[in-house]
Design a protein around this motif. Structure first.
Motif, short mmCIF file in Angstrom:
data_model
loop_
_atom_site.label_atom_id
_atom_site.label_comp_id
_atom_site.label_asym_id
_atom_site.label_seq_id
_atom_site.Cartn_x
_atom_site.Cartn_y
_atom_site.Cartn_z
N TRP A 174 6.72 4.70 6.47
CA TRP A 174 7.58 3.52 6.52
C TRP A 174 8.90 3.80 7.21
O TRP A 174 9.38 4.94 7.24
CB TRP A 174 7.88 3.03 5.11
N ASP A 175 9.52 2.73 7.70
CA ASP A 175 10.86 2.87 8.24
C ASP A 175 11.87 2.89 7.09
O ASP A 175 11.52 2.73 5.92
CB ASP A 175 11.17 1.78 9.26
N GLU A 176 13.12 3.09 7.44
CA GLU A 176 14.17 3.27 6.43
C GLU A 176 14.30 2.06 5.51
O GLU A 176 14.48 2.22 4.29
CB GLU A 176 15.51 3.52 7.13
N PRO A 189 4.18 -3.89 6.08
CA PRO A 189 5.10 -3.67 7.21
C PRO A 189 4.44 -2.92 8.35
O PRO A 189 3.36 -2.32 8.19
CB PRO A 189 6.20 -2.82 6.57
N GLY A 190 5.08 -2.92 9.50
CA GLY A 190 4.72 -1.97 10.53
C GLY A 190 5.20 -0.59 10.09
O GLY A 190 6.04 -0.47 9.20
N ASP A 191 4.64 0.46 10.69
CA ASP A 191 5.10 1.80 10.34
C ASP A 191 5.01 2.71 11.56
O ASP A 191 4.75 2.26 12.67
CB ASP A 191 4.37 2.36 9.12
N ASN A 245 0.86 -1.19 0.00
CA ASN A 245 0.00 0.00 0.00
C ASN A 245 0.89 1.23 0.00
O ASN A 245 1.32 1.71 1.05
CB ASN A 245 -0.92 -0.01 1.23
N ALA A 246 1.17 1.73 -1.19
CA ALA A 246 2.13 2.83 -1.34
C ALA A 246 1.65 4.14 -0.73
O ALA A 246 2.46 5.05 -0.51
CB ALA A 246 2.43 3.04 -2.83
N SER A 247 0.37 4.25 -0.41
CA SER A 247 -0.11 5.47 0.22
C SER A 247 0.47 5.67 1.61
O SER A 247 0.41 6.77 2.17
CB SER A 247 -1.64 5.46 0.29
#
Length: 334
Positions: free
Chosen positions: A199-201, A247-249, A192-194
């Motif tokens: 996001w993390d590094e 991922p987590g964010d 989900n690019a939104s």
């Protein structure tokens, strides 16, 4: 309504549970096809135990599966739509415990996009907690049903991955045999690019390298695909290859993503591994993890094994990943 299980070495108890799941799935597919005629299946029905908005079909699916599984070998039942474990009967020598997301991707209902069911079946222990709060590697069977142009059931019993398709005439699930191994070539990624700004590094750098395409470090172009129904995304990757990331964010409540370990990530990880792929939380194998509660979340990465390993490498070198992310998101250089 039946599921063709000829040639599969299942216990009578497990075979019966699979038949019951198939019966409900066929009924749901018929009901979904009549959405808007018999009622609005996307109508709001409150909030479920995990804090997600419930649709009418979420409740219908949950109640239908639970009702059908009562009287089977399922001693304990766990659902995304319920606050706690349910006990269906006493534990016997061949009793089972079934956890499920009865209706995955409910935000797709009103736009006629794919939705699904995800389930994990364990051997029952003496209590519900011991039956479910265990490593995912203890799963006996894991699978999905995808309600789309075709209604498919994809499931593993630990000896490869099998596919069934619902015949709309007989309303039986016809066996299509064992699926081929997951393709190793990665041409597509699902994310989900939104959420990129959260996001993390490591994740930011990895996705940036994919988006850079033939001009970036990968030297080739990739396509992004995102169904917003985990069951459907899993079916696509099993058939066409690729990699999936949730991922987590940095957002509150999203530190470990939004997918539930027990009845979403673990059964899909089981299928992916049985197809030759890999599934992690970004670094650690999903099936080696033990959930601490019914609705606990975990970050989730799955797909071609070499690509999943590449993502783990980004996580293990966060400093280098961060530098790559900074370069990617500063825009084109002068």
């Amino acid at each position: 309504m039946a599921l063709e299980l000829d040639g599969l070495s299942l216990t009578p108890e497990l075979a019966d549970v699979m038949q019951r799941l198939a019966k409900v799935a066929a009924e749901l597919q018929h009901r979904i096809a009549r959405n808007g005629i018999d009622g609005d299946l996307s109508a709001s029905r409150g909030v479920n135990a995990g804090g997600d908005g419930q649709k009418a079909l979420d409740v219908i699916a949950d109640e239908a599966y639970a009702a059908e599984l009562r009287g089977s070998a399922v001693a304990f039942f766990a659902s995304e739509e319920e606050d706690d474990f349910a006990t269906f009967g006493p534990v016997g020598p061949n009793s089972l415990a079934l956890a499920m997301d009865p209706l995955d991707g409910s935000s797709n209902i009103d736009v006629n996009a794919s939705i699904g069911t995800i389930f994990a079946i364990f051997p029952a222990a003496e209590t519900a907690e011991k039956s479910f709060l265990r490593k995912g590697s203890d799963i006996l069977a894991g699978g999905v049903v995808v309600f789309g142009p075709q209604c498919t059931m994809i499931v593993t019993f630990g000896d490869g991955v099998y596919q069934f398709t619902l015949d709309p005439d007989s309303r039986d699930f016809k066996a299509l045999g064992k699926m081929k191994p997951l393709p190793e070539t990665v041409k597509e990624f699902a994310v989900n690019a939104s959420n990129a700004r959260h996001w993390d590094e490591a994740i930011a750098a990895y996705i940036a390298d994919l988006q850079a395409g033939e001009t970036g470090p990968r030297g080739r172009n990739f396509n992004m695909r995102w169904v917003a129904a985990l069951a459907a995304d899993a079916e696509r990757i099993l058939k066409r290859g690729g990699v999936f990331l949730y991922p987590g964010d940095r957002r509150k409540g999203y530190e470990k993503g939004r997918l539930r370990y027990l009845y979403e990530c673990a059964p899909i990880a089981f299928m992916i591994e049985q197809s030759g792929g890999a599934a992690t939380d970004g670094v650690t194998r999903i099936l080696d993890l033990t959930p601490e509660a019914l609705h606990v979340h975990t970050p989730f990465v799955f797909g071609a094994a070499h690509e999943v390993a590449r993502i783990a490498a980004y996580h293990k070198d966060a400093k280098a990943a961060g530098a790559a992310a900074d370069d990617a998101f500063k825009g084109p250089k002068a």
